[in-house]
Design an enzyme around this catalytic site. Structure first.
Site, PDB file in Angstrom:
ATOM      1  N   CYS A  19       0.836  -1.204   0.000  1.00 22.93           N
ATOM      2  CA  CYS A  19       0.000   0.000   0.000  1.00 22.93           C
ATOM      3  C   CYS A  19       0.874   1.259   0.000  1.00 22.93           C
ATOM      4  CB  CYS A  19      -0.930  -0.002   1.201  1.00 22.93           C
ATOM      5  SG  CYS A  19      -0.081  -0.301   2.757  1.00 22.93           S
ATOM      6  N   HIS A  67      -1.443   0.718   7.460  1.00 21.60           N
ATOM      7  CA  HIS A  67      -1.888   0.805   6.066  1.00 21.60           C
ATOM      8  C   HIS A  67      -1.718   2.242   5.564  1.00 21.60           C
ATOM      9  CE1 HIS A  67      -4.249   0.071   2.505  1.00 21.60           C
ATOM     10  NE2 HIS A  67      -5.107   1.025   2.827  1.00 21.60           N
TER      11      HIS A  67
END
Length: 1364
Positions: free
Chosen positions: A182, A485
């Site tokens: 990510c 994330h």
């Protein structure tokens, strides 16, 4: 309509208007079109006025299907007609119940075809009428209430494959997360949305002749950007880009810092772009300059140097402060705030020629076009010694004015001089470690910025607008310092709209969403505030200078350079090809295919056939796939519906040769609940039609006279048939009489049921798809006996419990195997001359044949007195014709005579058999012969498992279902490759198997006394052995037996049955079970059964005395304290319960003399406890095993040879192993044992002082660490051990010396370590590392390092031998 998550994490549309105004209908939809979706539920909460056609549209949108390609039917009454697709009738009028009641629907195939997955042309995305911007709204890692940085409504984060194929309604394409990439996706989307970077990348042209496209980072980035701009997919892969970085798949599982990636990737691009127009692109766009200066406060002299930077790291919370900076402007001000060097930190002024107070700081000289700010949210907590993340609130403006921060001078000095000082003072600098840039010694002045004191006036005249930056990218981190994330919020320069780029999800967001990424929580900003704040906050900010002359727009497709246009065309063709392939895949039925090949037996494959192909074409494909050409003609093959699990032929397809496969199989599905079988026949045979609803029955015919069970015959019956009709059907198939027929159904493993009620149906008797029955139709009196007492039951019971074992016999000298002979005595006690002694020896095959015949005739001998079975009466030629009651042992004795060539075996046998009654030996050949009764030989009743903790006392308690079939000829031959065998193996694979452990009372629970006589006679259980063929085993067929045995037999009885083949009595050999990894474990519990064994398990037989009751096998190791390998294996021996340590030594010493050539005196030998490699308690001569010393199976013990008579006389004494450390010579002395009368530290020191001559006041000691011999590097021992602990007794912390065998190091306190040069130290370090590695001890502890982020310019990581 907005979308909110329901309890099941599905979309639930939410009307903007008040829900109370109109009743709503809750629809729960089960997708039954494929096995993968059947367990999933779609949930819709719709207004009661919604029409049926609108319901279809909503379901199509949610499920990702094309509207019109599926039906909706009521879930509770699926036989009703499906709901009308085009009906404008409302849900409330169509029978739906409003008010929170659940309405169950099933989504089914339409016209036998699976629903079409929505593609990009389908238009279903728009047809639902939903507000896609709100439906697509997805920001943050997972939708969670109250998560900062997340918008109010979310779509479900789980997405179907179809959703990846449709471009987001925003027009932007997402990036697929490979696993933990990510951080990469966020940076790539930011670069893509930077017009100046994207356009420059498009203008670069790749020369294929110069470089491999796979390893070219700029080319793969260019390709990715082209796809992001032109692809019709929702999200695209980044694997080609990461491959160009030189990464393998493991890198996808490494999470890195996005700022670190940015720097490393820019370095790589600069390297790749050398000698091109883009060579200076990164510097032109992202590089700024600042001055690092020190100014004397007395004379004003300034020393400085110019550094470049690619990003500005901003501290969130100053070191030691409890309050964080509130805004980016505040943090920038702190960044350039100078510090005063005074007191001990004074600066040496070149002009004053002395140490003076000074100001040290940084000044911005030039800001880059694209300004990158890194918010330093990751910090280190020195109280917990852990990395932490600071979640404090830090605001940032949409427009940032940088003019206040450029070359600020807050003090006036009488004189300022500019000079470049390459050796500028760095001590005391608090900013140098913050700079994440490539330092440059470039001293040139940036254009328009003068470095002298007059420069400030020029800067004042610059219009403020030239230093105004607008925010366009916020890279957000959600999570902790341990992991989390990343996603990016990016403003498009074409329409000014903000978007969330969260991996494959792209959605519109608002300014409110940006504000939620500030971090923090409401309330005061105390020291621990960040612990309770949201973990989702901005980590990197990218601003662009507002300069109309430089601000670029994105290149449109029409304005692309020619090489990009050709790349677009190429990618478009590739995507079209992929789409066509997907279309073919979507219309291809993939189903498991089986075939009973005439040569290769059962084959398995996968048939992939287009749904429009006919059954005839599919049969031809299957025919080629199964390689039947030249073996069987195509006319003799057909495809039938088949259930492999139940081995059931469901139906055949007569007259449907031209029907498309899509219709026959019920549409294209990802998986099917059935399989296909390619059936073959011989030319003269005719295919039997299989109708749906029939059940398959495998009929095994049992012959009571020959005690055989024939191979199965397949019969098809109906569940509503009666038993009488079923018998007629079997009579036709087998030719047996239906009147005298007995039919037995095996419902589950070993669960036999006699079908005797004539009018009962097969369904009522428990028949299923595939069944197994045994039939017998003889005129014998066995019919009159109760079924469980009948011969038929016993034969079937034996069949169900027989397993096939591979037994490896022990190594013998050449020819010995053929010398093993079974001699018989018939009705008399006198010695019988034995054939072997006269040279006429039987072969092993003869022994096998003879013993099998005897065992066969004994196979049904019962426990009930002298009764014998029919088979024994009818067997006139039997050797056992005169057998009477088992109690009349003397009248039916046989003598087991053993022939052996090698002297050692001969001696063992003589020793074992010498004490038994009736033993005879031939004077010429010294053969020993032990006599035992036949009933003894066949003394086998059992209740539990061998070598396992899983004990099963019931004979038929195993409820594992068994679909057996195969040729089982019990008395004459067992087809080991039958499905019965393999099924039984599979059933037993699931059982947990354990081995004898030290805690178990192994060997002491035998039901045999010391002479091997049974305490109770038992029923005979089946046993048959035959020579191994080469096909049966990987073992040498000459030394291997295949044994078919009832697994309820005890280990004792099993061993007695093996005696003729091993050639010695059962007390003279050991049984080892061989496991999958070739590990062997001895089976010692004589009263346990073989129920834990399954087909084709392996057993090794080894010669050696088996354990008697109360005996334990013991491994003896020699303890050599001053040898490099202190633990040396000597012998295997046997210790008995109640034996004293001195008695065990008396038995052990002759064994050591014979086997190890060790001639030892009993008073100079000690036995002691062994715990892995550690020596423990010293055993005293008068200690008794199991009373004073706990003992277990496979026990291990140390034997220690003493230089003087044993000093240990009492359990109150303590034996400690001591070793002197000499720091002056960097050497350790040998081990010396010290015997202490108490646990006093003072006594230990006195004893150490005696043996070393170190004065008591100078003696220091430390306990060794780890396992014996507690090795430690001589470079570490002086500092690393806990020397001279402040305790008075040895049995307290930190020593805990409570048992014999502890290691103690001691030294002279005033002795200093040897002075070593660097070379000597390195040399010694190498020697110590080598020594410690050899002994298996750790050199030093090295925590696992985090993997550094690297981009490899040569295509992959080089193997660096020095790399950790």
């Amino acid at each position: 309509m907005e979308m909110v998550p329901s309890e099941e994490n599905q979309f639930v549309p939410k009307e903007i208007q008040n829900a109370a105004e109109e009743p709503r209908v809750l629809c729960i939809i089960q997708d039954t079109t494929s096995a993968k979706t059947v367990n999933e539920r779609l949930t819709l909460n719709l207004p009661a006025s919604t029409t049926l056609s609108k319901l279809y549209e909503d379901v199509a949108h949610k499920a990702g299907y094309v509207n019109g390609t599926f039906d909706l039917a009521w879930g509770n009454t699926p036989d009703m007609a499906p709901l009308d697709h085009s009906s404008e009738m409302s849900l409330s009028d169509s029978g739906f119940e409003p008010g929170g009641k659940r309405n169950f629907l099933q989504l089914t195939d339409k016209d036998g075809e699976q629903p079409q997955i929505a593609s990009d042309e389908s238009g279903t995305a728009d047809s639902s009428g939903l507000d896609d911007s709100s439906q697509e709204r997805f920001i943050g890692p997972l939708p969670r209430d109250g998560t900062a940085g997340c918008s109010g409504d979310y779509s479900s984060p789980s997405y179907s494959y179809s959703s990846i194929l449709n471009k987001s309604e925003t027009g932007y394409v997402g990036l697929v997360n490979q696993a933990m990439t990510c951080y990469l996706n966020s940076l790539l989307q930011t670069l893509f949305m930077t017009p100046e970077f994207r356009n420059a990348l498009y203008n670069w042209e790749f020369e294929e002749s110069e470089e491999d496209p796979v390893t070219s980072i700029p080319f793969q980035l260019q390709r990715l950007f082209v796809l992001l701009q032109t692809s019709k997919k929702r999200a695209i892969e980044t694997t080609d880009v990461t491959r160009s970085f030189g990464w393998d798949s493991s890198e996808a599982w490494q999470q890195h810092d996005v700022q670190e990636l940015c720097r490393v990737m820019f370095d790589a691009l600069e390297q790749k772009w050398k000698q091109t127009e883009q060579a200076d692109l990164i510097n032109q766009l992202y590089q700024g300059k600042l001055k690092d200066y020190v100014r004397c406060l007395e004379c004003g002299y300034e020393s400085w140097r110019i550094d470049t930077y690619l990003d500005i790291p901003l501290v969130i919370r100053p070191f030691g402060a409890s309050q964080a900076y509130g805004s980016v402007e505040e943090a920038l001000q702190a960044f350039i705030q100078p510090e005063t060097l005074d007191g001990p930190n004074q600066y040496f002024c070149e002009r004053c020629k002395k140490k003076c107070d000074a100001r040290k700081g940084l000044r911005f000289l030039h800001f880059p076009y694209l300004l990158t700010l890194q918010l330093k949210r990751f910090d280190f907590d020195y109280t917990t010694m852990h990395r932490i993340k600071l979640n404090d609130r830090m605001t940032f403006p949409e427009e940032l004015d940088m003019s206040p921060f450029i070359d600020v001078e807050d003090e006036k000095s009488p004189q300022t001089e500019s000079c470049t000082d390459s050796g500028a003072e760095n001590e005391g600098s608090c900013h140098s470690d913050q700079m994440s840039n490539d330092f440059s010694t470039d001293d040139c002045v940036d254009e328009g910025i003068c470095l002298d004191s007059t420069g400030s006036t020029e800067r004042v005249l610059k219009p403020k607008s030239l230093l105004t930056f607008e925010l366009f990218s916020v890279m957000v981190h959600s999570g902790s310092a341990a992991g989390g994330h990343y996603y990016a919020c990016i403003k498009s320069f074409s329409d000014g709209q903000w978007y969330s780029f969260n991996d494959q999800h792209v959605s519109k967001i608002t300014q409110d969403d940006i504000r939620k990424t500030y971090g923090g929580s409401s309330g005061s900003r105390g020291y621990y505030s960040s612990a309770f704040a949201s973990s989702t906050n901005a980590y990197m900010l990218i601003y662009r200078l507002k300069d109309p002359s430089r601000n670029a727009k994105y290149l449109s497709v029409d304005d692309f350079p020619e090489h990009i246009k050709s790349l677009v065309q190429k990618e478009k063709e590739s995507e079209e090809q992929e789409k066509r392939q997907r279309e073919i895949e979507r219309n291809t039925c993939k189903i498991k295919l089986f075939c009973m090949h005439p040569v290769k037996m059962m084959m398995e494959s996968k048939l992939e056939v287009h749904k429009d192909k006919t059954l005839r074409e599919a049969t031809e494909m299957a025919y080629k796939l199964m390689e039947l050409e030249g073996v069987v003609s195509l006319d003799c093959c057909r495809l039938v519906k088949y259930d492999e699990f139940h081995e059931y032929l469901e139906r055949s397809y007569e007259g449907e040769e031209d029907t498309p496969m899509g219709l026959l199989l019920g549409g294209v599905k990802s998986s099917y609940m059935f399989d296909l079988l390619l059936e073959t026949r011989r030319p003269e045979q005719v295919f039997q039609p299989y109708k749906p609803g029939e059940v398959m029955v495998k009929v095994h015919v049992v012959d009571l006279k020959s005690e055989t069970i024939a191979s199965p015959i397949s019969v098809r019956a109906y569940l509503n048939q009666t038993i009488t009709e079923f018998k007629q059907l079997i009579a036709q198939a087998t030719g047996l009489s239906a009147e005298t027929m007995r039919v037995v159904l095996e419902r589950c493993y070993n669960d036999l049921r006699l079908l005797y009620v004539p009018n009962k149906t097969l369904k009522a008797e428990g028949f299923f798809r595939s069944n197994k029955v045994f039939v017998e139709s003889s005129e014998s009196a066995d019919h009159q006996v109760a079924f469980t007492d009948s011969l038929l039951w016993k034969l079937l019971d034996r069949h169900g419990n027989t397993i096939r074992l591979l037994v490896l016999l022990p190594e013998q000298s050449p020819g010995t195997l053929a010398n093993r002979t079974l001699c018989q005595k018939v009705g008399t006690d006198s010695d019988v001359p034995f054939e072997g002694s006269k040279g006429s020896r039987k072969s092993v095959e003869a022994i096998l044949e003879e013993s099998t015949e005897k065992l066969k005739n004994l196979s049904l001998q019962q426990q009930q007195g002298s009764s014998t079975s029919d088979s024994q009466k009818s067997s006139d030629a039997s050797d056992f014709e005169h057998i009477e009651s088992p109690t009349q042992e003397a009248d039916s004795n046989s003598s087991l005579c053993v022939a052996a060539d090698n002297r050692e075996l001969e001696n063992r046998i003589r020793a074992a058999a010498g004490g038994s009654s009736g033993a005879s030996s031939d004077p010429e050949n010294h053969f020993a012969c032990e006599e035992r009764s036949d009933s003894e030989v066949n003394n086998d009743r059992s209740t539990s498992s061998v070598d396992s903790d899983i004990l099963s006392s019931s004979h038929s308690s195993d409820t594992l279902c068994n679909a057996d079939s195969g040729s089982i000829q019990l008395a004459n031959g067992l087809d080991s490759h039958s499905i019965t065998s393999s099924r039984r193996s599979k059933a037993h694979e699931g059982k947990k198997e354990t081995w004898d452990t030290a805690e178990e009372d192994s060997g002491t629970d035998s039901e045999y006394d010391d002479n091997g006589k049974s305490k109770a006679e038992a029923q005979y259980l089946y046993f048959r052995a035959e020579p191994c063929t080469q096909d049966d085993s990987t073992w040498d067929a000459q030394k291997c037996l295949v044994v078919h045995v009832d697994k309820r037999i005890t280990l004792a009885a099993f061993k007695q049955n093996l005696e003729p083949y091993v050639g010695v009595t059962s007390t003279q050999f050991k049984v080892f079970r061989v496991y999958a990894n070739n590990q062997e474990f001895e089976s010692v519990r004589l009263n346990e059964t073989l129920s834990s064994f399954s087909d084709d398990n392996k057993i090794t037989i080894r010669l050696g005395r088996a354990l008697k009751k109360g005996e334990y096998r013991v491994k003896v190791y020699q303890l050599l304290v001053n040898e490099p390998e202190p633990c040396k294996f000597l012998v295997d021996t046997v210790f008995a319960k109640g034996m004293t340590v001195r008695q065990s030594k008396e038995e052990l010493l002759p064994q050591l003399k014979e086997q190890c050539k060790l001639d030892l005196s009993i008073d100079r030998v000690r036995l002691r406890k062994k715990t892995w490699k550690n020596p423990g308690t010293v055993f005293l001569d008068y200690h008794v095993y199991e009373e004073d010393i706990s003992i277990s199976s496979n026990w291990e013990v140390f034997l220690e040879v003493l230089n003087e008579p044993e000093k240990m006389k009492s359990m109150s004494q303590l034996a400690v192993l001591t070793r002197r450390w000499n720091p002056a010579t960097m050497k350790l002395g040998p081990f010396q044992e010290v015997i202490l009368e108490s646990s006093s530290v003072e006594e230990l020191k006195e004893k150490l002082s005696e043996i070393s001559d170190i004065p008591l006041e100078n003696l220091e000691f430390a306990k060794g660490r780890g396992t014996f011999p507690c090795d430690i590097s001589v470079l570490e021992i002086h500092q690393d051990l806990d020397w001279n602990p402040k305790v008075s007794t040895l049995n307290v912390w930190p020593l805990y010396i409570c048992d014999d065998g502890a290691v103690v190091f001691y030294r002279h306190s005033s002795e200093e370590p040897m002075e070593l040069s660097e070379d000597e130290r390195n040399e010694l370090m190498k020697k110590e590392s080598s020594r410690l590695l050899k002994t298996g001890h750790r050199v030093s502890y090295s925590p696992r390092k985090e993997k550094a982020l690297k981009i490899y310019l040569d295509g992959g990581p080089a193997k660096d031998p020095g790399q950790d």
